[in-house]
Motif scaffolding. Structure first.
Motif, PDB file in Angstrom:
ATOM      1  N   SER A  17      41.853  31.301  33.554  1.00 29.05           N
ATOM      2  CA  SER A  17      41.859  30.910  32.151  1.00 29.05           C
ATOM      3  C   SER A  17      40.430  30.868  31.601  1.00 29.05           C
ATOM      4  O   SER A  17      40.156  31.363  30.512  1.00 29.05           O
ATOM      5  CB  SER A  17      42.531  29.539  32.021  1.00 29.05           C
ATOM      6  OG  SER A  17      42.521  29.137  30.686  1.00 29.05           O
ATOM      7  N   VAL A  27      44.151  32.887  26.177  1.00 32.18           N
ATOM      8  CA  VAL A  27      44.886  32.786  27.432  1.00 32.18           C
ATOM      9  C   VAL A  27      45.889  31.645  27.387  1.00 32.18           C
ATOM     10  O   VAL A  27      45.576  30.533  26.949  1.00 32.18           O
ATOM     11  CB  VAL A  27      43.915  32.542  28.611  1.00 32.18           C
ATOM     12  CG1 VAL A  27      44.677  32.568  29.937  1.00 32.18           C
ATOM     13  CG2 VAL A  27      42.808  33.582  28.604  1.00 32.18           C
ATOM     14  N   VAL A  29      48.576  29.758  30.066  1.00 33.11           N
ATOM     15  CA  VAL A  29      48.866  29.687  31.497  1.00 33.11           C
ATOM     16  C   VAL A  29      50.178  28.961  31.711  1.00 33.11           C
ATOM     17  O   VAL A  29      50.411  27.902  31.124  1.00 33.11           O
ATOM     18  CB  VAL A  29      47.742  28.921  32.245  1.00 33.11           C
ATOM     19  CG1 VAL A  29      48.092  28.786  33.738  1.00 33.11           C
ATOM     20  CG2 VAL A  29      46.417  29.631  32.082  1.00 33.11           C
TER      21      VAL A  29
END
Ligand code: CA
Length: 228
Positions: A17, A27, A29
């Motif tokens: 990340s 990003v 996750v």
């Protein structure tokens, strides 16, 4: 670029990340396959997916299989363990696009993600508005189906305007877009190209509107009518 990272190893996920974020990527996750599967069903989700195979619940294979079964073409890069040749083969057969073996160099991951995202960007072959069409492959301009001769710079200006649809572009942006043809362009030169284009596309039901003090935008007759 919006990247979905599916990785249950929290330390690795956190590292990815930060690295990808440091390269200007947005990003997201998730640590399990079910959440990844749910997120990937959202419209306008990830442009590219980094997918670990060994995940709790739904594994990476199932995530890819479900994704492709829905007809999604979003590129997927698998993260696999060393010596897991069968895993890589299976993942690619299920529709993954690429893989990296752990541990990997983050620079390589970044480069591969960019390549995957580029490959997936569809390139239009015809730009059209109203009765105006630019065939980018044949490099032919048509107004009401009739060919129109454009100089290289006129073509570049018109292509740039069409790419921006109904958005306003500045003269400076136009200059930067057509700079490969020369570095001596002035704002006045842009005005000359615009006035020539106006004559050439006069019958197209499309006009190049001047936004005073800023630049230009393309406007179709239909849109103008709707404003009235
Ligand atoms: Ca794992």
């Amino acid at each position: 670029m919006h990247v979905l990272v599916v990785e249950d190893d929290a330390v690795l996920a956190d590292g990815l990340s930060r690295v990808l974020g440091g390269h200007g990527m947005v990003v997201e996750v998730v640590g399990d396959g079910a959440r990844a599967d749910a997120l990937l069903q959202r419209a306008g989700g990830a442009e590219v997916v980094v997918l670990d195979i060994g995940l709790p619940g739904i594994d990476g294979f199932d995530v890819v299989r479900r994704l492709r079964a829905r007809g999604s073409l979003v590129p997927v890069l698998l993260l696999t363990a060393r010596d897991a040749v069968e895993d890589r083969v299976r993942g690619l057969e299920l529709g993954a696009d690429d893989y990296l073996v752990k541990p990997f160099a983050t620079a390589e991951l970044v480069a591969r993600l960019r390549a995957l995202a580029r490959r997936n960007t569809p390139k239009p072959t015809v730009l059209a508005l109203g009765e105006l069409a630019l065939d980018l492959t044949a490099r032919r301009a048509r107004v009401r189906g009739n060919p129109v001769e454009l100089s290289a710079r006129e073509w570049a200006v018109l292509e740039y305007l069409l790419q921006h649809g109904a958005r306003v572009v500045s003269k400076q942006q136009i200059i930067e877009a057509i700079l490969p043809w020369g570095d001596d362009l002035t704002l006045n030169a842009v005005e000359v190209y615009i006035s020539r284009l106006r004559l050439k596309i006069a019958d197209a039901g499309v006009s190049i509107r001047t936004i005073r003090g800023f630049g230009y935008m393309l406007e179709s007759a239909a849109a103008r009518g709707a404003d009235d």
